[in-house]
Design a protein around this motif. Structure first.
Motif, PDB file in Angstrom:
ATOM      1  N   UNK A 241      19.490 -23.236 -13.311  1.00 49.31           N
ATOM      2  CA  UNK A 241      20.148 -24.464 -12.862  1.00 49.31           C
ATOM      3  C   UNK A 241      19.880 -24.712 -11.381  1.00 49.31           C
ATOM      4  N   UNK A 242      19.876 -23.665 -10.575  1.00 49.26           N
ATOM      5  CA  UNK A 242      19.597 -23.815  -9.146  1.00 49.26           C
ATOM      6  C   UNK A 242      18.172 -24.300  -8.927  1.00 49.26           C
ATOM      7  N   UNK A 243      17.213 -23.736  -9.654  1.00 46.05           N
ATOM      8  CA  UNK A 243      15.824 -24.169  -9.510  1.00 46.05           C
ATOM      9  C   UNK A 243      15.634 -25.589 -10.028  1.00 46.05           C
ATOM     10  N   UNK A 244      16.387 -25.974 -11.050  1.00 49.09           N
ATOM     11  CA  UNK A 244      16.344 -27.350 -11.543  1.00 49.09           C
ATOM     12  C   UNK A 244      16.837 -28.306 -10.456  1.00 49.09           C
ATOM     13  N   UNK A 245      17.894 -27.917  -9.760  1.00 46.38           N
ATOM     14  CA  UNK A 245      18.425 -28.736  -8.668  1.00 46.38           C
ATOM     15  C   UNK A 245      17.405 -28.857  -7.540  1.00 46.38           C
ATOM     16  N   UNK A 246      16.751 -27.755  -7.198  1.00 43.75           N
ATOM     17  CA  UNK A 246      15.697 -27.801  -6.178  1.00 43.75           C
ATOM     18  C   UNK A 246      14.640 -28.821  -6.575  1.00 43.75           C
ATOM     19  N   UNK A 247      14.197 -28.751  -7.810  1.00 47.90           N
ATOM     20  CA  UNK A 247      13.148 -29.634  -8.312  1.00 47.90           C
ATOM     21  C   UNK A 247      13.591 -31.098  -8.312  1.00 47.90           C
ATOM     22  N   UNK A 248      14.787 -31.359  -8.809  1.00 46.80           N
ATOM     23  CA  UNK A 248      15.292 -32.730  -8.898  1.00 46.80           C
ATOM     24  C   UNK A 248      15.426 -33.401  -7.532  1.00 46.80           C
ATOM     25  N   UNK A 249      15.782 -32.629  -6.514  1.00 46.12           N
ATOM     26  CA  UNK A 249      15.987 -33.186  -5.179  1.00 46.12           C
ATOM     27  C   UNK A 249      14.760 -33.039  -4.277  1.00 46.12           C
ATOM     28  N   UNK A 250      13.681 -32.470  -4.817  1.00 45.97           N
ATOM     29  CA  UNK A 250      12.463 -32.207  -4.040  1.00 45.97           C
ATOM     30  C   UNK A 250      12.728 -31.294  -2.854  1.00 45.97           C
ATOM     31  N   UNK A 251      13.686 -30.374  -3.025  1.00 41.60           N
ATOM     32  CA  UNK A 251      13.957 -29.359  -2.012  1.00 41.60           C
ATOM     33  C   UNK A 251      13.024 -28.183  -2.255  1.00 41.60           C
ATOM     34  N   UNK A 252      12.747 -27.450  -1.199  1.00 36.61           N
ATOM     35  CA  UNK A 252      12.006 -26.201  -1.344  1.00 36.61           C
ATOM     36  C   UNK A 252      12.881 -24.997  -1.029  1.00 36.61           C
ATOM     37  N   UNK A 253      14.036 -25.254  -0.395  1.00 34.96           N
ATOM     38  CA  UNK A 253      14.936 -24.179   0.032  1.00 34.96           C
ATOM     39  C   UNK A 253      16.376 -24.648  -0.150  1.00 34.96           C
ATOM     40  N   UNK A 254      17.217 -23.737  -0.618  1.00 35.37           N
ATOM     41  CA  UNK A 254      18.645 -24.070  -0.728  1.00 35.37           C
ATOM     42  C   UNK A 254      19.466 -22.834  -0.343  1.00 35.37           C
ATOM     43  N   UNK A 255      20.353 -22.982   0.645  1.00 37.62           N
ATOM     44  CA  UNK A 255      21.172 -21.846   1.076  1.00 37.62           C
ATOM     45  C   UNK A 255      22.157 -21.411  -0.017  1.00 37.62           C
ATOM     46  N   UNK A 256      22.421 -20.108  -0.039  1.00 38.42           N
ATOM     47  CA  UNK A 256      23.384 -19.526  -0.974  1.00 38.42           C
ATOM     48  C   UNK A 256      24.621 -19.161  -0.159  1.00 38.42           C
ATOM     49  N   UNK A 257      25.771 -19.686  -0.590  1.00 36.77           N
ATOM     50  CA  UNK A 257      27.010 -19.541   0.166  1.00 36.77           C
ATOM     51  C   UNK A 257      28.099 -18.987  -0.741  1.00 36.77           C
ATOM     52  N   UNK A 258      28.854 -18.025  -0.198  1.00 35.66           N
ATOM     53  CA  UNK A 258      30.010 -17.479  -0.907  1.00 35.66           C
ATOM     54  C   UNK A 258      31.172 -17.435   0.078  1.00 35.66           C
ATOM     55  N   UNK A 259      32.319 -17.969  -0.331  1.00 33.01           N
ATOM     56  CA  UNK A 259      33.503 -18.029   0.537  1.00 33.01           C
ATOM     57  C   UNK A 259      33.163 -18.638   1.906  1.00 33.01           C
ATOM     58  N   UNK A 260      32.391 -19.715   1.883  1.00 35.97           N
ATOM     59  CA  UNK A 260      31.993 -20.465   3.090  1.00 35.97           C
ATOM     60  C   UNK A 260      31.044 -19.707   4.014  1.00 35.97           C
ATOM     61  N   UNK A 261      30.526 -18.556   3.576  1.00 37.11           N
ATOM     62  CA  UNK A 261      29.594 -17.795   4.416  1.00 37.11           C
ATOM     63  C   UNK A 261      28.216 -17.729   3.777  1.00 37.11           C
ATOM     64  N   UNK A 262      27.197 -17.830   4.616  1.00 34.42           N
ATOM     65  CA  UNK A 262      25.809 -17.725   4.182  1.00 34.42           C
ATOM     66  C   UNK A 262      25.528 -16.299   3.718  1.00 34.42           C
ATOM     67  N   UNK A 263      25.014 -16.153   2.490  1.00 30.65           N
ATOM     68  CA  UNK A 263      24.698 -14.816   1.969  1.00 30.65           C
ATOM     69  C   UNK A 263      23.238 -14.685   1.536  1.00 30.65           C
ATOM     70  N   UNK A 264      22.507 -15.811   1.445  1.00 30.33           N
ATOM     71  CA  UNK A 264      21.119 -15.745   1.020  1.00 30.33           C
ATOM     72  C   UNK A 264      20.491 -17.124   0.999  1.00 30.33           C
TER      73      UNK A 264
END
Length: 125
Positions: free
Chosen positions: A95-118
């Motif tokens: 689903x995350x890769x589908x979102x990247x593709x749909x929005x023409x993004x190449x990178x998307x930050x991963x956030x947990x509890x408002x903090x960057x984790x990946x």
């Protein structure tokens, strides 16, 4: 083709890169670009402490260069994409890769509890 009901769905956490190359909004484009080159990455996630406030990508640097900016004096905050979309580490990776593709993004930050984790990136090698 039907999916194997016993197949384990990969999560974003299993696919993300960590630690993430980051930048402060007040840093120069030159410093952020150097960090991208040194880290061999296509983006830096712009953070205020550990909270994601933006992303600066290769595309942003191309736009910056085309407009003739001064990398030593221009700030990351002037050229970053503010408030980028993010995903949770527990999200389904497909689903995350589908979102990247749909929005023409190449990178998307991963956030947990408002903090960057990946970060999850499309790789074109």
């Amino acid at each position: 083709m039907a999916m194997d009901p016993g197949a384990k769905v990969k999560t974003v956490e299993e696919m993300m890169s960590s630690p993430v190359v980051t930048a402060a909004p007040s840093e120069s484009i030159a410093a952020a670009g150097q960090r991208m080159r040194d880290g061999k990455v296509g983006s830096v996630v712009v953070v205020d402490d550990k909270r994601v406030i933006g992303i600066l990508t290769e595309r942003d640097l191309v736009r910056f260069a085309a407009e003739g900016g001064d990398a030593a004096t221009s700030k990351v905050s002037e050229w970053m994409t503010e408030n980028p979309d993010t995903v949770e580490p527990t999200e389904d990776a497909a689903a995350a890769f589908q979102s990247l593709s749909e929005h023409s993004y190449r990178h998307i930050p991963v956030v947990h509890d408002s903090e960057l984790v990946g970060i999850v990136s499309m790789r074109f090698n």
